[in-house]
Design an enzyme around this catalytic site. Structure first.
Site, PDB file in Angstrom:
ATOM      1  N   PRO A  99     -72.130  65.497 -11.822  1.00 21.87           N
ATOM      2  CA  PRO A  99     -72.392  65.398 -10.375  1.00 21.87           C
ATOM      3  C   PRO A  99     -72.962  66.731  -9.869  1.00 21.87           C
ATOM      4  CG  PRO A  99     -70.030  65.461 -10.826  1.00 21.87           C
ATOM      5  CD  PRO A  99     -70.701  65.571 -12.147  1.00 21.87           C
ATOM      6  N   ASP A 275     -71.933  72.067 -11.146  1.00 21.77           N
ATOM      7  CA  ASP A 275     -71.173  70.863 -11.471  1.00 21.77           C
ATOM      8  C   ASP A 275     -70.017  70.750 -10.474  1.00 21.77           C
ATOM      9  OD1 ASP A 275     -69.433  68.999 -12.607  1.00 21.77           O
ATOM     10  OD2 ASP A 275     -69.935  69.582 -14.657  1.00 21.77           O
ATOM     11  N   HIS A 276     -70.086  69.734  -9.641  1.00 16.47           N
ATOM     12  CA  HIS A 276     -69.108  69.607  -8.549  1.00 16.47           C
ATOM     13  C   HIS A 276     -67.696  69.284  -9.064  1.00 16.47           C
ATOM     14  CE1 HIS A 276     -67.947  69.668  -4.529  1.00 16.47           C
ATOM     15  NE2 HIS A 276     -68.745  68.773  -3.987  1.00 16.47           N
ATOM     16  N   ARG A 277     -67.584  68.920 -10.338  1.00 15.75           N
ATOM     17  CA  ARG A 277     -66.238  68.660 -10.883  1.00 15.75           C
ATOM     18  C   ARG A 277     -65.467  69.964 -11.045  1.00 15.75           C
ATOM     19  NH1 ARG A 277     -67.998  65.629 -16.227  1.00 15.75           N
ATOM     20  NH2 ARG A 277     -69.466  67.348 -16.132  1.00 15.75           N
ATOM     21  N   ILE A 279     -66.879  73.179  -9.586  1.00 17.44           N
ATOM     22  CA  ILE A 279     -67.184  74.133  -8.510  1.00 17.44           C
ATOM     23  C   ILE A 279     -67.308  73.402  -7.174  1.00 17.44           C
ATOM     24  CG2 ILE A 279     -68.913  75.814  -7.698  1.00 17.44           C
ATOM     25  CD1 ILE A 279     -69.575  75.960 -10.893  1.00 17.44           C
TER      26      ILE A 279
END
Ligand code: CAO
Length: 305
Positions: A99, A275-277, A279
């Protein structure tokens, strides 16, 4: 979709078994026989159209275009270059599994640019030519020390985060064979001049296809600089197993009003994808602000590490 009176898809037990063995659900298979009955041939065609064929590292899906390109004019067929064939699946994996968030920012690099263009060798008195990328790499290392989440990888097997204690920076290199992303090791232990030299040496090795395969692995974070070409903001794709990538555009002059005076400042556009998982947006914003400080008017204090 044709079904029997009781709503069950028509197919012989043999065909059902055949479909099951290939991992297909007969209900989803369009039947070409009378009353929509599914034949063994239908199962084969369905599998062919769905399955991703793995030929070495090339992912090949079969797509059926309604019209052929040549129906609209002259065309030419060429092989996809080897480097692009190899990097393609990696890009697809990154784009579909991670993501991505991309954050854009502008950094005032006026003082840094003045300094960069006035660099002379202490002994020979000769002008030292270093591109902004060497300064950006140094600033990135500083930011990675401050924000360890960016110098990390996900271990999906153990559901853990791997924090790297080294600072190996990847650089996207544009070559006639396609894009390559070699790493420069231990950038934290290098001077700006050494980083500049390593950049030239490594990109030459890539362009001459002399780079060692291992140099494409084991990175902290990647910089994709289009600053030597042009453009401002873009959406760089993360290079897994890394969790972030910094895109750099071409710096430009902007007139700004400071203390009632209109003056020209040099602005560097950056695009940070992460990577939104791992950060969060706030951390992404803080990272950009920190980078801005490292390359801003106090860059000499920030980068003197
Ligand atoms: N703003 C303004 N000028 C810049 C700049 C920036 N952000 N970055 C570089 N420049 C200038 C340099 O100072 C140099 O100027 P001079 O010719 O006056 O010395 C000129 O642009 C050319 O620089 P360069 O591109 O040769 O060198 P670099 O160190 O900036 O980059 C490398 C090296 C290997 C990263 C680069 O050659 C390259 O391949 N870039 C493309 C990367 C790419 O394709 N990214 C996309 C990946 S996603 O598909």
């Amino acid at each position: 979709m044709k079904k029997s009176k009781d709503g069950i898809k028509l197919a012989s037990p043999k065909v059902r078994k055949f479909a099951r063995e290939l991992g297909a659900n007969v209900v989803q298979i369009p039947g070409t026989q009378r009353a929509g009955r599914v034949s063994e041939e239908d199962v084969k065609n369905f599998i062919k159209s769905q399955v991703t064929v793995n030929k070495g590292s090339i992912e090949k899906k079969e797509y059926k275009e309604e019209f052929s390109h040549k129906e609209f004019g002259e065309i030419e067929l060429k092989d996809i270059p080897r480097v692009k064939r190899l990097s393609g699946p990696q890009l697809v994996r990154s784009w579909t599994e991670i993501p991505h968030v991309t954050q854009h920012d502008e950094i005032d690099v006026t003082e840094m640019e003045q300094f960069r263009s006035s660099l002379y060798d202490y002994y020979s008195g000769e002008l030292i030519k270093v591109t902004p990328l060497a300064f950006i790499a140094k600033a990135l290392v500083s930011a990675l020390k401050e924000f360890p989440n960016f110098n990390a990888s996900i271990d999906p097997n153990q559901n853990k985060i791997i924090y790297k204690k080294y600072f190996h920076i990847g650089f996207a290199v544009d070559t006639p064979h396609g894009l390559m992303v070699p790493k420069i090791r231990n950038v934290d232990q290098m001077s700006i001049k050494e980083i500049g030299e390593a950049l030239k040496k490594t990109s030459k090795l890539c362009r001459e296809l002399k780079i060692d395969k291992k140099d494409f692995f084991g990175g902290s974070m990647t910089i994709s600089s289009l600053g030597g070409i042009g453009g401002t903001f873009f959406t760089p794709i993360i290079n897994p197993p890394e969790v972030a990538i910094l895109g750099v555009g071409k710096s430009f002059d902007r007139l700004v009003k400071i203390k009632n005076k209109i003056i020209s400042r040099k602005i560097l556009p950056i695009s940070l994808s992460y990577d939104h998982r791992i950060i969060d947006g706030a951390e992404g914003a803080r990272f950009c602000v920190y980078l801005g400080k490292c390359l801003g008017k106090d860059f000499a204090f920030k980068l003197a590490v």
